[in-house]
Design an enzyme around this catalytic site. Structure first.
Site, PDB file in Angstrom:
ATOM      1  N   GLY A  71     -12.752   5.508  -1.057  1.00 22.93           N
ATOM      2  CA  GLY A  71     -12.729   4.279  -2.143  1.00 22.93           C
ATOM      3  C   GLY A  71     -12.255   4.405  -3.270  1.00 22.93           C
ATOM      4  N   GLU A  89     -14.380  11.413   1.365  1.00 28.36           N
ATOM      5  CA  GLU A  89     -13.017  10.870   1.711  1.00 28.36           C
ATOM      6  C   GLU A  89     -12.356  10.622   1.255  1.00 28.36           C
ATOM      7  OE1 GLU A  89     -15.244   8.970   5.025  1.00 28.36           O
ATOM      8  OE2 GLU A  89     -15.971  10.205   5.163  1.00 28.36           O
ATOM      9  N   GLY A 132      -8.552   9.074   0.219  1.00 22.03           N
ATOM     10  CA  GLY A 132      -7.590   8.435   0.785  1.00 22.03           C
ATOM     11  C   GLY A 132      -6.038   7.911  -0.669  1.00 22.03           C
ATOM     12  N   ARG A 144       1.372  -4.868   2.174  1.00 24.94           N
ATOM     13  CA  ARG A 144      -0.024  -5.272   0.820  1.00 24.94           C
ATOM     14  C   ARG A 144      -0.100  -6.248   0.053  1.00 24.94           C
ATOM     15  NH1 ARG A 144      -2.285  -2.168  -2.485  1.00 24.94           N
ATOM     16  NH2 ARG A 144      -4.146  -2.275  -1.368  1.00 24.94           N
ATOM     17  N   TYR A 198      -3.015  -8.907   1.561  1.00 24.50           N
ATOM     18  CA  TYR A 198      -3.834  -9.106   0.675  1.00 24.50           C
ATOM     19  C   TYR A 198      -3.561  -9.659  -0.898  1.00 24.50           C
ATOM     20  CZ  TYR A 198      -4.968  -4.987   3.149  1.00 24.50           C
ATOM     21  OH  TYR A 198      -5.881  -3.884   4.113  1.00 24.50           O
ATOM     22  N   CYS A 253      11.279 -12.785   8.445  1.00 21.10           N
ATOM     23  CA  CYS A 253      11.610 -14.525   8.097  1.00 21.10           C
ATOM     24  C   CYS A 253      10.117 -14.979   8.359  1.00 21.10           C
ATOM     25  CB  CYS A 253      12.569 -14.530   9.814  1.00 21.10           C
ATOM     26  SG  CYS A 253      14.217 -14.472   9.906  1.00 21.10           S
ATOM     27  N   GLU A 254       9.700 -15.308   7.054  1.00 21.67           N
ATOM     28  CA  GLU A 254       8.402 -15.428   7.499  1.00 21.67           C
ATOM     29  C   GLU A 254       8.213 -15.667   5.549  1.00 21.67           C
ATOM     30  OE1 GLU A 254       5.463 -15.500   8.965  1.00 21.67           O
ATOM     31  OE2 GLU A 254       5.832 -13.798  10.797  1.00 21.67           O
ATOM     32  N   TYR A 311      -1.151   3.361   1.778  1.00 19.76           N
ATOM     33  CA  TYR A 311      -1.307   2.024   3.049  1.00 19.76           C
ATOM     34  C   TYR A 311       0.722   1.197   2.596  1.00 19.76           C
ATOM     35  CZ  TYR A 311      -6.460   3.727   2.891  1.00 19.76           C
ATOM     36  OH  TYR A 311      -7.179   3.941   3.373  1.00 19.76           O
TER      37      TYR A 311
HETATM   38  N1  LLP Z   1     -13.916   6.686   4.908  1.00 23.24           N
HETATM   39  C1  LLP Z   1     -13.200   5.387   5.381  1.00 23.24           C
HETATM   40  C2  LLP Z   1     -14.724   5.911   6.801  1.00 23.24           C
HETATM   41  C3  LLP Z   1     -12.664   4.553   5.191  1.00 23.24           C
HETATM   42  O1  LLP Z   1     -13.039   3.760   6.335  1.00 23.24           O
HETATM   43  C4  LLP Z   1     -11.669   4.763   4.500  1.00 23.24           C
HETATM   44  C5  LLP Z   1     -10.667   3.501   4.386  1.00 23.24           C
HETATM   45  C6  LLP Z   1     -10.984   5.701   3.629  1.00 23.24           C
HETATM   46  C7  LLP Z   1     -12.411   7.357   4.239  1.00 23.24           C
HETATM   47  C8  LLP Z   1     -10.604   5.656   2.342  1.00 23.24           C
HETATM   48  O2  LLP Z   1     -10.315   5.046   1.742  1.00 23.24           O
HETATM   49  P1  LLP Z   1      -9.522   4.830   0.377  1.00 23.24           P
HETATM   50  O3  LLP Z   1      -9.618   5.961  -0.463  1.00 23.24           O
HETATM   51  O4  LLP Z   1      -8.209   5.364   0.453  1.00 23.24           O
HETATM   52  O5  LLP Z   1      -9.833   3.627  -0.167  1.00 23.24           O
HETATM   53  N2  LLP Z   1      -5.313  -1.111   4.192  1.00 23.24           N
HETATM   54  C9  LLP Z   1      -6.329  -1.089   2.837  1.00 23.24           C
HETATM   55  C10 LLP Z   1      -7.411   0.035   3.161  1.00 23.24           C
HETATM   56  C11 LLP Z   1      -8.041   0.471   3.576  1.00 23.24           C
HETATM   57  C12 LLP Z   1      -8.899   1.218   3.553  1.00 23.24           C
HETATM   58  C13 LLP Z   1     -10.262   1.410   4.811  1.00 23.24           C
HETATM   59  N3  LLP Z   1     -10.923   2.373   5.513  1.00 23.24           N
HETATM   60  C14 LLP Z   1      -5.416  -1.469   1.741  1.00 23.24           C
HETATM   61  O6  LLP Z   1      -4.399  -1.283   1.492  1.00 23.24           O
HETATM   62  O7  LLP Z   1      -6.045  -1.513   0.948  1.00 23.24           O
END
Ligand code: LLP
Length: 437
Positions: A239, A273, A275, A312, A316, A349-350, A378
């Site tokens: 996150g 974790e 990402g 995105r 969002y 087409c949106e 993402y």
């Molecule tokens: N761990 C768990 C359990 C998660 O659900 C997620 C992301 C992460 C780790 C990694 O989170 P990060 O470090 O990437 O923030 N599609 C959305 C983001 C969805 C995130 C879902 N879970 C976007 O484009 O902003």
């Protein structure tokens, strides 16, 4: 911080000019910087060095095999949420001891595959899931390593679609239920309680919610410890935020400082974790200008990438910087550039199909290449083929060289699994519940 630069009237990814790359590989194209990914992992590790965390990269952010390989070579583990992501990890030979299996809806088959791969941890999100994992492990004569995903009811102050640690979200179990599940896991001969986990949301740009959430999780860990001798990990989820519009996200040091005292006092090891923060700013999407038109007092720049390639902004209302690959330098992060305002829109087409709205943009002629920044996470991962648009190619740049690490899809790819002439089959027993499921 990233390795995209403006230099001699061009944008560069490391030592590769983006306009030249666009000519070579075509557009739309996702371009990732291997050096930026490595930098991010190293800076994360340096900030958390005294806690020696297990860093499991969240594959969902960008699962391209070449990107995963860079992360594995940097010593990262992987956080997966599906059998498909497990297959990717296996394809690269990622050791099970570095894989964490998360996700709110794991199937029996996914649990079996995870046990067969010897994953380090299953983060369990409900009682029926714990029941099933116990059953599957028993049947296989294995002991399943378990983490309980707690919902600490903390507000991460991020977009409502990516908030996960509030009571009303579908993720995890509340602290009371978590305590019950954890005790059950600790007692079961088929389960080993090894971790307590929380993940409060994504693009979290303040550090206090982490301290608040992890504090609650650590307090529960302390209560459980006498009955849970195998409890080893505090898993803080992912996150961490990145810089999209401005420099709002704190650095790794600030996140580390927020959780350090909690982890140290707990006597447990830290697992995380991340990402987005590792790959988000390591990618751009290259798109070519098709047309420019004016209507309703507005300037529209129509490009060959749309919401199917990058969802995105539409989903969002996410902000991604957009700037031409050749010409004047982009404005510093957080500042507005020179040029008439425009909406940068795609061919889908949106009316919700846009990459950027109301942005100052220099004049661009048809054929000009635009770079959309901050799409390493993402971006491709959420791309679709809506409107029968083949998904873009993916390119990895390392220094002065590049490789096309995923080819552009073809029209044949889009139809590959379709069987318009498939024979119709009779259903033998309409009441058969297995058949219906
Ligand atoms: N761990 C768990 C359990 C998660 O659900 C997620 C992301 C992460 C780790 C990694 O989170 P990060 O470090 O990437 O923030 N599609 C959305 C983001 C969805 C995130 C879902 N879970 C976007 O484009 O902003």
């Amino acid at each position: 911080m990233d390795r995209f630069r403006h230099h001699r009237d061009r944008l560069w990814c490391e030592e590769v000019p983006l306009d030249v790359l666009a000519r070579r590989v075509g557009t739309p194209a996702y371009v990732y910087s291997a050096g930026t990914i490595r930098d991010h992992v190293r800076r994360l590790r340096a900030a958390f060095a005294d806690l020696d965390p297990l860093v499991c990269y969240a594959v969902k952010a960008n699962g391209n095999l070449a990107v995963l390989r860079v992360l594995l070579e940097e010593g990262c583990g992987l956080d997966i949420v599906s059998g498909g992501e497990l297959a990717r990890a296996r394809r690269l030979g990622a050791p099970g001891a570095r894989i964490v299996f998360s996700g709110v809806g794991k199937t029996r088959a996914e649990m079996e595959a995870g046990l067969a791969a010897g994953v380090r941890l299953f983060n369990v999100e409900s009682e029926p899931e714990l029941d099933l994992l116990e059953q599957v492990a028993t049947a296989r004569g294995q002991v399943a390593p378990v983490g309980i995903r707690l919902n600490p009811d903390v507000d991460p102050r991020t977009h409502r679609h990516i908030t996960t640690g509030r009571r009303e979200n579908k993720f995890g179990v509340d602290l009371a239920a978590g305590e019950r599940l954890a005790r059950r896991a600790a007692r079961s001969p088929a389960l080993r309680l090894q971790a307590l986990q929380c993940h409060i949301g994504s693009q979290v740009t303040s550090v206090e919610p982490y301290a608040e959430a992890l504090g609650r999780v650590a307090a529960l860990a302390a209560r459980l410890r006498p009955e849970a001798p195998d409890l080893e990990w505090l898993d803080m989820g992912g996150g961490f935020g990145v810089w999209y519009r401005d420099q709002a996200a704190p650095g790794f040091e600030a996140y580390a400082a927020a959780v350090r005292p909690i982890v140290k006092a707990s006597g447990l090891r830290l697992l995380m974790e991340p990402g987005r923060v590792l790959v988000g700013n390591a990618g751009v999407l290259l798109a070519r200008v098709l047309y420019e038109k004016r209507g309703g007092g507005k300037r529209f720049v129509i490009v060959d990438a749309g919401m199917n390639d990058l969802l995105r902004p539409s989903l969002y209302d996410a902000y991604h910087r957009v700037w031409p690959a050749t010409g004047p330098p982009p404005p510093p992060l957080g500042e507005e550039g020179a040029g008439e305002r425009a909406d940068v829109v795609g061919p889908v087409c949106e009316s919700g199909d846009f990459l950027a709205r109301d942005r100052a943009l220099p004049p661009v002629a048809p054929g000009a290449v635009l770079a959309v920044f901050g799409v390493g996470a993402y971006g491709f991962a959420m791309a679709s083929t809506y409107n029968d648009r083949p998904r873009p190619c993916e390119v990895l740049v390392d220094g002065a060289r590049y490789a096309v690490v995923r080819e552009r899809e073809t029209h044949a790819d889009l139809m590959r699994l379709e069987r318009p002439d498939a024979p119709f089959q009779a259903v033998e027993d309409r009441a058969d519940p297995e058949g219906v499921a």
